[in-house]
Design a protein around this motif. Structure first.
Motif, short mmCIF file in Angstrom:
data_model
loop_
_atom_site.label_atom_id
_atom_site.label_comp_id
_atom_site.label_asym_id
_atom_site.label_seq_id
_atom_site.Cartn_x
_atom_site.Cartn_y
_atom_site.Cartn_z
N UNK A 143 0.85 -1.19 0.00
CA UNK A 143 0.00 0.00 0.00
C UNK A 143 0.88 1.24 0.00
N UNK A 144 1.11 1.78 -1.19
CA UNK A 144 2.03 2.91 -1.32
C UNK A 144 1.38 4.25 -1.00
N UNK A 145 0.11 4.41 -1.36
CA UNK A 145 -0.52 5.74 -1.22
C UNK A 145 -1.78 5.73 -0.37
N UNK A 146 -2.05 4.62 0.32
CA UNK A 146 -3.28 4.50 1.09
C UNK A 146 -2.95 4.15 2.54
N UNK A 147 -3.45 4.98 3.46
CA UNK A 147 -3.06 4.86 4.86
C UNK A 147 -4.29 4.95 5.77
N UNK A 148 -4.09 4.53 7.00
CA UNK A 148 -5.17 4.51 7.98
C UNK A 148 -5.10 5.75 8.87
N UNK A 149 -6.26 6.35 9.10
CA UNK A 149 -6.34 7.47 10.04
C UNK A 149 -6.77 6.91 11.39
N UNK A 150 -5.89 7.03 12.37
CA UNK A 150 -6.17 6.46 13.68
C UNK A 150 -5.70 7.44 14.75
N UNK A 151 -6.62 7.76 15.64
CA UNK A 151 -6.32 8.72 16.71
C UNK A 151 -5.75 10.03 16.15
N UNK A 152 -6.38 10.48 15.07
CA UNK A 152 -6.01 11.74 14.40
C UNK A 152 -4.63 11.72 13.77
N UNK A 153 -4.03 10.55 13.65
CA UNK A 153 -2.74 10.44 12.98
C UNK A 153 -2.87 9.51 11.77
N UNK A 154 -2.02 9.75 10.78
CA UNK A 154 -2.00 8.93 9.57
C UNK A 154 -0.88 7.92 9.70
N UNK A 155 -1.21 6.65 9.53
CA UNK A 155 -0.22 5.58 9.70
C UNK A 155 -0.54 4.44 8.75
N UNK A 156 0.43 3.55 8.52
CA UNK A 156 0.15 2.42 7.63
C UNK A 156 -0.92 1.51 8.22
N UNK A 157 -1.72 0.91 7.35
CA UNK A 157 -2.56 -0.19 7.79
C UNK A 157 -1.64 -1.31 8.27
N UNK A 158 -2.16 -2.19 9.11
CA UNK A 158 -1.33 -3.28 9.59
C UNK A 158 -2.15 -4.54 9.82
N UNK A 159 -1.47 -5.68 9.67
CA UNK A 159 -2.07 -6.97 9.97
C UNK A 159 -1.69 -7.35 11.39
N UNK A 160 -2.68 -7.75 12.18
CA UNK A 160 -2.43 -8.05 13.58
C UNK A 160 -2.79 -9.49 13.91
N UNK A 161 -1.96 -10.10 14.73
CA UNK A 161 -2.28 -11.39 15.32
C UNK A 161 -2.20 -11.22 16.83
N UNK A 162 -2.39 -12.31 17.54
CA UNK A 162 -2.37 -12.22 19.00
C UNK A 162 -0.99 -11.87 19.54
#
Length: 513
Positions: A143-162
């Motif tokens: 994902x070069x140009x698409x990011x997640x807005x979280x807590x008013x900040x822009x950051x990469x999307x991420x895959x999460x496990x436990x």
């Protein structure tokens, strides 16, 4: 004595074995050349085959990869966006949660997708739903140009496990090696058109970003591939601006596109895995030459069904049938036993009316006999198929996977004129409008029930609830608050109200016409 004789007999064997054990086997010489195969699919909303099972389906996609990988272990599958939405499953629930693309991620995992990029429709679903699908995926994302807005900040999307989290990279580097030891690195850029304005998504400029990321990786890899989901003209411009790309594997148009701009191939397969592009890439490390040969592979009955993937498909079909029943549908029930083929192909419905679009507009008028006309957007129809008789309720459901209700409105003639003019300008995209009791005449005028539109008259028009949101392309003015909108008639709050789901309405219309 016997022992001595046995020892004399076996000694030559031991000596021969010892000699063979120390002899070096001839090495396969690294020739500096390596071949890599990419299977590209895009815009896949159906896990099961279409046209009565004769084309498409993720089980055929999985079989294609299995066969090609047997010939070349360096075979990888790319998904060029739009697979979580829109889908016939997105209005269904399983285990207490909306499915929202879960069936597609599971099918993609088993079929062997290796790398994916966001399409604009991935952001149709809620943020937590998207996160669940990302977490469930076993493939990589870029994902070069698409990011997640979280807590008013822009950051990469991420895959999460436990126990871990993996941020989506702006570029992805694939390292490959063949049997004679030749190695190569192939870099990927992932670009998504900034169309869906979901509040949790932030975009950077696609072209500027692609050029930046390309320059960051081009000297450390042997080839660069752009995995994109954007308009064809934007892919063409990308090829012109970055002529060093080897291929642009794209999505978004649905109807298969192929072009060579300079030395850059642009490939887009048919939607719903009716076809896949098989992109053969040959890298010569000695000459630094990279050659690309894209071949369109139709996923028809000539391709077998992979049994492992098909088990996943069958599982979700069974789940869907149960969920449809809870919503009042009988998915296997026949609604048209005998009928001419109903044309829902996007190449047709986004440029003109067809017998399928006329069926929808007629159903809308059936719901409101007092209406002067009906309007809906072609993008509501996502089947991209020709429905053959017998047509079932499931065919109606998958034709209009978004569902949604219809409303009777009263509007000024000048607003109606503006809506219709804009819809005409949207020819070729989902915002192209279909209408009933309304015609565009050869003298560039619109008529309602055979009479020219009077800008000062009021007209009762049935429209879909989606159009009333103002979220369709270039139709942001179409809301309840528009000064030209006189009234939106209230609907009864009743789950049995057929007007609350256009699919139930169409089924009832076919039953009673």
């Amino acid at each position: 004595m016997k022992f001595q004789i046995l020892t004399k007999l076996l000694l030559p064997v031991f000596l021969l074995a010892s000699a063979c054990g120390t002899r070096k086997l001839p090495l396969i010489k690294d020739d500096g050349k390596i071949n890599v195969v990419f299977i590209q699919i895009n815009d896949v909303y159906e896990i099961a085959p279409l046209a009565n099972g004769s084309i498409g389906g993720m089980a055929r996609v999985g079989q294609l990869k299995k066969e090609l990988k047997q010939t070349n272990p360096n075979t990888y599958m790319l998904m060029a966006g739009d697979f979580l939405s829109p889908s016939v499953y997105n209005s269904l629930k399983y285990e207490g949660k909306s499915i929202r693309g879960r069936q597609m991620v599971e099918a993609m995992n088993i079929a062997g997708v290796d790398l994916a990029v966001f399409g604009n429709h991935e952001f149709d679903i809620k943020e937590d739903e998207l996160q669940d699908r990302i977490n469930e995926s076993t493939f990589k994302w870029v994902s070069s140009n698409t990011f997640q807005v979280k807590n008013s900040t822009v950051q990469p999307f991420e895959k999460r496990t436990s126990i871990t989290s993996e941020k989506f990279p702006e570029s992805y580097i694939l390292s490959v090696r063949d049997t004679d030891g030749t190695t190569a690195k192939i870099g990927f850029i992932g670009i998504t058109l900034p169309f869906n304005k979901a509040s949790f998504v932030s975009y950077t400029d696609p072209l500027i970003t692609a050029k930046k990321v390309y320059n960051q990786i081009k000297d450390s890899v042997d080839a660069v591939v752009a995995l994109t989901h954007q308009l064809m003209e934007d892919d063409v411009e990308l090829a012109r601006q970055i002529p060093g790309l080897q291929v642009i594997a794209g999505g978004h148009e649905h109807d298969m596109r192929f072009q060579k701009e300079g030395n850059v191939y642009i490939t887009k397969a048919h939607a719903n895995a009716k076809s896949a592009y098989v992109i053969n890439m040959s890298i010569d490390k000695n000459t630094k030459l990279v050659t690309v040969n894209p071949v369109l592979k139709n996923l028809d009955q000539s391709v077998l069904i992979d049994s492992t993937v098909n088990k996943v498909v069958d599982k979700w079909i069974e789940i869907a049938d149960g969920s449809f029943g809870a919503q009042g549908f009988d998915s296997k029930a026949i609604v048209l036993a005998n009928s001419e083929p109903l044309d829902g192909r996007e190449t047709e419905i986004r440029t003109q009316s067809t017998n399928l679009t006329r069926l929808v507009t007629s159903s809308m008028l059936y719901a409101y006999p007092e209406a002067d006309g009906s309007i809906f957007n072609s993008g509501s129809i996502r089947v991209d198929d020709v429905l053959q008789a017998p047509v079932t309720q499931y065919d109606i459901i998958r034709t209009l996977p978004f569902g949604g209700g219809v409303h009777l409105t009263e509007m000024k003639g000048n607003l109606l004129q503006q809506i219709l003019d804009t819809g005409l300008k949207n020819r070729g995209i989902g915002g192209f409008l279909q209408y009933g009791n309304i015609n565009y005449e050869t003298n560039n005028t619109w008529t309602v029930k055979g009479l020219p539109i009077d800008p000062q008259n009021n007209y009762k028009i049935v429209i879909t609830d989606f159009l009333l949101t103002g979220n369709e392309a270039n139709l942001e003015f179409l809301t309840e608050n528009n000064p030209g909108m006189i009234k939106v008639y209230p609907e009864e709050n009743n789950p049995k109200n057929l007007k609350s789901d256009i699919r139930l309405l169409i089924i009832d219309y076919l039953k009673n016409k």
